[in-house]
Design a protein around this motif. Structure first.
Motif, PDB file in Angstrom:
ATOM      1  N   GLY A  63       0.818  -1.229   0.000  1.00  0.00           N
ATOM      2  CA  GLY A  63       0.000   0.000   0.000  1.00  0.00           C
ATOM      3  C   GLY A  63       0.843   1.267   0.000  1.00  0.00           C
ATOM      4  N   VAL A  84       0.941  -4.006   4.441  1.00  0.00           N
ATOM      5  CA  VAL A  84       2.205  -4.752   4.451  1.00  0.00           C
ATOM      6  C   VAL A  84       3.037  -4.262   3.275  1.00  0.00           C
ATOM      7  CG1 VAL A  84       1.053  -6.756   3.388  1.00  0.00           C
ATOM      8  CG2 VAL A  84       3.316  -7.036   4.368  1.00  0.00           C
ATOM      9  N   PHE A  86       7.400  -2.906   2.180  1.00  0.00           N
ATOM     10  CA  PHE A  86       8.781  -2.642   2.571  1.00  0.00           C
ATOM     11  C   PHE A  86       8.924  -1.209   3.072  1.00  0.00           C
ATOM     12  CE2 PHE A  86       9.432  -5.028  -1.531  1.00  0.00           C
ATOM     13  CZ  PHE A  86       9.898  -6.194  -0.967  1.00  0.00           C
ATOM     14  N   GLU A 101       7.529  -5.353   5.879  1.00  0.00           N
ATOM     15  CA  GLU A 101       7.948  -6.730   5.571  1.00  0.00           C
ATOM     16  C   GLU A 101       7.858  -6.984   4.081  1.00  0.00           C
ATOM     17  OE1 GLU A 101       8.079  -9.834   7.561  1.00  0.00           O
ATOM     18  OE2 GLU A 101       7.027  -9.327   9.409  1.00  0.00           O
TER      19      GLU A 101
HETATM   20  C1  LIG Z   1       4.434   1.460  -7.177  1.00  0.00           C
HETATM   21  S1  LIG Z   1       4.239   1.301  -5.447  1.00  0.00           S
HETATM   22  C2  LIG Z   1       2.472   1.375  -5.300  1.00  0.00           C
HETATM   23  C3  LIG Z   1       2.038   1.781  -3.909  1.00  0.00           C
HETATM   24  C4  LIG Z   1       0.542   2.048  -3.737  1.00  0.00           C
HETATM   25  N1  LIG Z   1      -0.211   0.823  -3.852  1.00  0.00           N
HETATM   26  C5  LIG Z   1       0.067   3.045  -4.765  1.00  0.00           C
HETATM   27  O1  LIG Z   1      -0.678   2.633  -5.684  1.00  0.00           O
HETATM   28  O2  LIG Z   1       0.426   4.210  -4.675  1.00  0.00           O
HETATM   29  C6  LIG Z   1       4.588  -0.422  -5.175  1.00  0.00           C
HETATM   30  C7  LIG Z   1       4.630  -0.754  -3.710  1.00  0.00           C
HETATM   31  O3  LIG Z   1       4.695  -2.184  -3.566  1.00  0.00           O
HETATM   32  C8  LIG Z   1       5.596  -2.468  -2.530  1.00  0.00           C
HETATM   33  N2  LIG Z   1       6.076  -3.849  -2.717  1.00  0.00           N
HETATM   34  C9  LIG Z   1       6.554  -4.418  -3.856  1.00  0.00           C
HETATM   35  N3  LIG Z   1       6.895  -5.697  -3.648  1.00  0.00           N
HETATM   36  C10 LIG Z   1       6.607  -5.948  -2.343  1.00  0.00           C
HETATM   37  C11 LIG Z   1       6.752  -7.105  -1.521  1.00  0.00           C
HETATM   38  N4  LIG Z   1       7.263  -8.230  -1.993  1.00  0.00           N
HETATM   39  N5  LIG Z   1       6.381  -7.023  -0.232  1.00  0.00           N
HETATM   40  C12 LIG Z   1       5.884  -5.865   0.275  1.00  0.00           C
HETATM   41  N6  LIG Z   1       5.726  -4.733  -0.459  1.00  0.00           N
HETATM   42  C13 LIG Z   1       6.082  -4.776  -1.752  1.00  0.00           C
HETATM   43  C14 LIG Z   1       6.676  -1.416  -2.681  1.00  0.00           C
HETATM   44  O4  LIG Z   1       7.463  -1.257  -1.519  1.00  0.00           O
HETATM   45  C15 LIG Z   1       5.861  -0.171  -3.028  1.00  0.00           C
HETATM   46  O5  LIG Z   1       5.500   0.597  -1.905  1.00  0.00           O
END
Ligand SMILES: C[S@@+](CC[C@H](N)C(=O)[O-])C[C@H]1O[C@@H](n2cnc3c(N)ncnc32)[C@H](O)[C@@H]1O
Length: 279
Positions: A63, A84, A86, A101
């Motif tokens: 998110g 959840v 990073f 995580e």
């Molecule tokens: C492009 S951003 C999109 C964030 C938000 N959903 C939005 O639409 O603005 C992608 C997000 O996915 C998270 N992410 C990608 N792979 C992940 C994983 N394996 N575990 C946790 N978070 C992950 C990234 O840290 C990042 O915050």
């Protein structure tokens, strides 16, 4: 394994020999603070609203900094938000609960969430077929009976990955996603695939609605989202609508079986599938 350097806005991912660096720069890097109207636009088809009033627990998978909590609070929806991801800021209030995580290492609680939303996060950032399948299996294990997992897109990978050794193409993602979705469907889940052509531009979606909540969202959208960003959202959506379906980004909504015993039997089979993938 992941390492996050806030100083130079880099996320370094290294799993099963596949390595990539993602750019978190707020200006040049990935977008990670989309707000409720964009989630509504991309995660639910035209005829549907994204939430059901009775829903208590919403999980954001990746998110980022999307402040869904604030939007829902302002329109009087009481659902609890868990994120959840990073990425987080220690002062972050975007969710009630935040797990910093890797989703793949996180023990998702079984039968816990009424809704799970993944917008431009996973499986977009999956580095392999195993990860894409693991994402879908873990996510549906976390759904309550009748809970909904909403994902957009299922067949894209971020530009940053072009400079890494990630070879997992968007066409392959599409084939693999459709294959795992068929298996999930056989377990009693309802799987609905849809395209941007089946979605509605957020301003039209909200303006056509006679719900008071949607009216509040519309005024918040006008007040709190900059004119520049609103123009961007409109243009981006128009581009999606004009792309032929076979080349377009795809969304999916997966609803868990309503009956507890059917979900329970599905969980046993899903856990076996997960075990086979992670062995
Ligand atoms: C492009 S951003 C999109 C964030 C938000 N959903 C939005 O639409 O603005 C992608 C997000 O996915 C998270 N992410 C990608 N792979 C992940 C994983 N394996 N575990 C946790 N978070 C992950 C990234 O840290 C990042 O915050």
């Amino acid at each position: 394994m992941f390492r996050l350097s806030i100083k130079d806005y880099t996320l370094i991912l290294n799993r099963d020999g596949v390595k990539t660096k993602l750019n978190y720069d707020p200006v040049k890097g990935m977008m990670f603070r989309r707000q409720l109207p964009e989630y509504m636009q991309y995660l639910a088809p035209k005829s549907e609203n994204i939430w059901r009033d009775s829903d208590q627990e919403i999980l954001l998978i990746g998110g980022g900094l999307s402040n869904i909590r604030q939007w829902l609070r302002k329109i009087g929806v009481q659902s609890k938000i868990t994120n959840v991801d990073f990425y987080t800021d220690y002062k972050s209030t975007v969710s009630h609960k935040h797990f910093k995580e890797d989703f793949y290492d996180w023990d998702i609680p079984l039968d816990c969430y009424d809704q799970e939303w993944a917008l431009w996060s996973l499986p977009t950032y999956a580095l392999s077929k195993t990860e894409l399948e693991t994402f879908f299996i873990k996510a549906v294990l976390g759904l309550k009976p009748n809970g909904i997992l909403r994902v957009f897109p299922i067949n894209r990978c971020p530009g940053d990955m072009n400079s890494s050794n990630v070879e997992y193409s968007k066409d392959q993602r599409k084939t693999d996603a459709i294959c795992i979705l068929k298996k999930i469907e056989k377990l009693g889940f309802d799987v609905k695939i849809f395209y941007p052509q089946d979605m509605e531009y957020i301003v039209d979606k909200i303006q056509m609605s006679d719900s008071n909540k949607d009216k509040k969202i519309y005024s918040m959208f006008i007040k709190h989202v900059s004119n520049r960003r609103r123009k961007y959202i409109e243009k981006e959506f128009e581009q999606y609508q004009n792309k032929p379906k076979d080349k377009n980004a795809i969304a999916v909504n997966i609803t868990a079986p309503v009956k507890k015993d059917v979900k329970h039997i599905a969980n046993v089979k899903l856990n076996k599938m997960l075990y086979a993938l992670t062995r």
